[in-house]
Design a protein around this motif. Structure first.
Motif, PDB file in Angstrom:
ATOM      1  N   ARG A  83     -17.479  16.941 -27.563  1.00  0.00           N
ATOM      2  CA  ARG A  83     -16.266  16.771 -28.364  1.00  0.00           C
ATOM      3  C   ARG A  83     -15.112  17.536 -27.722  1.00  0.00           C
ATOM      4  NH1 ARG A  83     -16.820  14.757 -33.540  1.00  0.00           N
ATOM      5  NH2 ARG A  83     -18.974  14.341 -34.200  1.00  0.00           N
ATOM      6  N   MET A  84     -13.890  17.087 -28.019  1.00  0.00           N
ATOM      7  CA  MET A  84     -12.715  17.697 -27.413  1.00  0.00           C
ATOM      8  C   MET A  84     -12.608  19.192 -27.735  1.00  0.00           C
ATOM      9  SD  MET A  84      -8.689  16.587 -27.632  1.00  0.00           S
ATOM     10  CE  MET A  84      -8.515  17.153 -29.336  1.00  0.00           C
ATOM     11  N   PRO A  85     -12.813  19.660 -28.987  1.00  0.00           N
ATOM     12  CA  PRO A  85     -12.729  21.115 -29.228  1.00  0.00           C
ATOM     13  C   PRO A  85     -13.682  21.920 -28.361  1.00  0.00           C
ATOM     14  CG  PRO A  85     -12.701  19.921 -31.309  1.00  0.00           C
ATOM     15  CD  PRO A  85     -13.037  18.912 -30.244  1.00  0.00           C
ATOM     16  N   ARG A  86     -14.894  21.383 -28.142  1.00  0.00           N
ATOM     17  CA  ARG A  86     -15.853  22.109 -27.309  1.00  0.00           C
ATOM     18  C   ARG A  86     -15.386  22.158 -25.862  1.00  0.00           C
ATOM     19  NH1 ARG A  86     -22.380  20.854 -26.624  1.00  0.00           N
ATOM     20  NH2 ARG A  86     -22.759  22.471 -25.052  1.00  0.00           N
ATOM     21  N   ILE A  87     -14.845  21.068 -25.371  1.00  0.00           N
ATOM     22  CA  ILE A  87     -14.352  21.047 -23.991  1.00  0.00           C
ATOM     23  C   ILE A  87     -13.190  22.004 -23.823  1.00  0.00           C
ATOM     24  CG2 ILE A  87     -13.294  19.597 -22.223  1.00  0.00           C
ATOM     25  CD1 ILE A  87     -14.834  17.240 -23.364  1.00  0.00           C
ATOM     26  N   LEU A  88     -12.299  21.999 -24.810  1.00  0.00           N
ATOM     27  CA  LEU A  88     -11.098  22.842 -24.707  1.00  0.00           C
ATOM     28  C   LEU A  88     -11.437  24.324 -24.781  1.00  0.00           C
ATOM     29  CD1 LEU A  88      -8.496  20.878 -26.882  1.00  0.00           C
ATOM     30  CD2 LEU A  88      -8.592  21.047 -24.408  1.00  0.00           C
ATOM     31  N   PHE A  89     -12.252  24.706 -25.760  1.00  0.00           N
ATOM     32  CA  PHE A  89     -12.449  26.125 -26.029  1.00  0.00           C
ATOM     33  C   PHE A  89     -13.649  26.733 -25.309  1.00  0.00           C
ATOM     34  CE2 PHE A  89     -10.014  24.629 -29.692  1.00  0.00           C
ATOM     35  CZ  PHE A  89      -8.985  25.562 -29.715  1.00  0.00           C
ATOM     36  N   GLN A  90     -14.560  25.918 -24.795  1.00  0.00           N
ATOM     37  CA  GLN A  90     -15.712  26.459 -24.076  1.00  0.00           C
ATOM     38  C   GLN A  90     -15.632  26.257 -22.567  1.00  0.00           C
ATOM     39  OE1 GLN A  90     -19.527  25.260 -25.610  1.00  0.00           O
ATOM     40  NE2 GLN A  90     -19.076  25.886 -27.700  1.00  0.00           N
ATOM     41  N   HIS A  91     -14.882  25.262 -22.128  1.00  0.00           N
ATOM     42  CA  HIS A  91     -14.854  24.959 -20.701  1.00  0.00           C
ATOM     43  C   HIS A  91     -13.480  25.182 -20.074  1.00  0.00           C
ATOM     44  CE1 HIS A  91     -18.895  23.240 -20.855  1.00  0.00           C
ATOM     45  NE2 HIS A  91     -18.533  22.632 -21.976  1.00  0.00           N
TER      46      HIS A  91
END
Length: 306
Positions: free
Chosen positions: A206-214
């Motif tokens: 999901r976009m939030p995971r990509i933004l905040f984890q990667h």
């Protein structure tokens, strides 16, 4: 998974005849960070100065003999054993007010930057990653904010909202996000082209995971460097607003409203203890933060391998 582990371990080990590659596996990257940071003598001195100021601010009730609003029987007297930095024209101990004022300045600097960094980081991440019309709207709003003279905008908003510590923190925080947003957006535009980000998209994250984890972890360094200059600027802005009567209001002490008492020529020439200590502390604090920011920029720069 086993192939990944073998590849990671092999890549982590230094090749023969090459420079040592620092990895997180044994914590050596943290050690390398401190080694490179300690080479900046002014930054180390700045850290020490800030720690002393912050410690005095936290332990103010145990250090000072008077409350910052306590009126003594000495009015406008110079430094003495009883009052090491003298008293102001109302009879309040200057040392106590100076130490308690450090709480205000540090709270404004840290609080305002925390708000502006949070707003700017989120908007910059969304703008750089999503793109399209969302990016256009966010960047046009950013341009509108940045088109106004910063100090004039602060003065107008402060005069409308009113003075006070909380108001100053909110005003400086809400008006200070455009620079962070543009910085983060620029980093995201380059990072989202990396293979590991594209792989995350293919895997269906999901976009939030990509933004905040990667993506965000690889943007922390420039944000941190920007935040140091933001803290120094917020302290200066608070001092200027308090000096003009639009910031922290007496009897609550701040370095800015302490300087406001030195507007007359008589005080400037004959009562230097009223304005010299807060002025010196502002200079020391701002210079220390700027030195730390310069050291962080050099230390965290991947191109600087010295």
């Amino acid at each position: 998974m086993n192939l990944f582990k073998r590849y990671f371990i092999r890549r982590s080990e230094p090749a023969v005849g090459t420079d040592l590659v620092w990895t997180e596996r044994d914590g050596s990257s943290k050690g390398m960070f401190f080694i490179r940071f300690k080479r900046h003598k002014l930054a180390v001195a700045g850290v020490f100065a800030l720690c002393v100021i912050a410690l005095c601010a936290v332990l103010a009730p145990f250090i000072t003999a008077y409350a910052p609003t306590t009126v003594t029987d000495s009015f406008g007297e110079g430094p003495s054993w009883k009052h090491p930095l003298g008293t102001d024209l109302v009879g309040r101990d200057m040392l106590s007010r100076l130490i308690y004022a450090a709480r205000v300045s540090l709270a404004v600097g840290i609080g305002a930057v925390a708000i502006s960094a949070a707003i700017g980081t989120v908007l910059g991440l969304i703008s750089g990653y999503v793109g399209g019309w969302i990016d256009g709207i966010i960047m046009r709003i950013t341009d509108i904010f940045m088109s106004f003279p910063y100090i004039m905008l602060i003065l107008v908003v402060s005069s409308i909202v009113g003075p006070g510590l909380l108001n100053i923190i909110l005003i400086l925080g809400v008006l200070g996000w455009p620079g962070v947003a543009r910085l983060v957006r620029g980093n995201v535009l380059s990072i989202k082209q990396m293979d590991y980000v594209k792989a995350s998209v293919v895997l269906g994250f999901r976009m939030p995971r990509i933004l905040f984890q990667h993506i965000l972890p690889n943007t922390v360094a420039p944000i941190l460097i920007y935040a140091t200059s933001g803290v120094a600027l917020a302290i200066l802005d608070e001092a200027a607003l308090s000096f003009l009567g639009l910031g922290v209001q007496p009897p609550t002490p701040s370095w800015g409203n302490m300087l406001a008492s030195a507007q007359s020529l008589t005080v400037l020439l004959s009562q230097s203890w009223l304005w010299l200590p807060p002025g010196v502390l502002i200079i020391i604090t701002v210079l220390s933060i700027n030195f730390i920011g310069d050291a962080l920029r050099d230390t965290l720069d991947p191109k600087n391998n010295k």
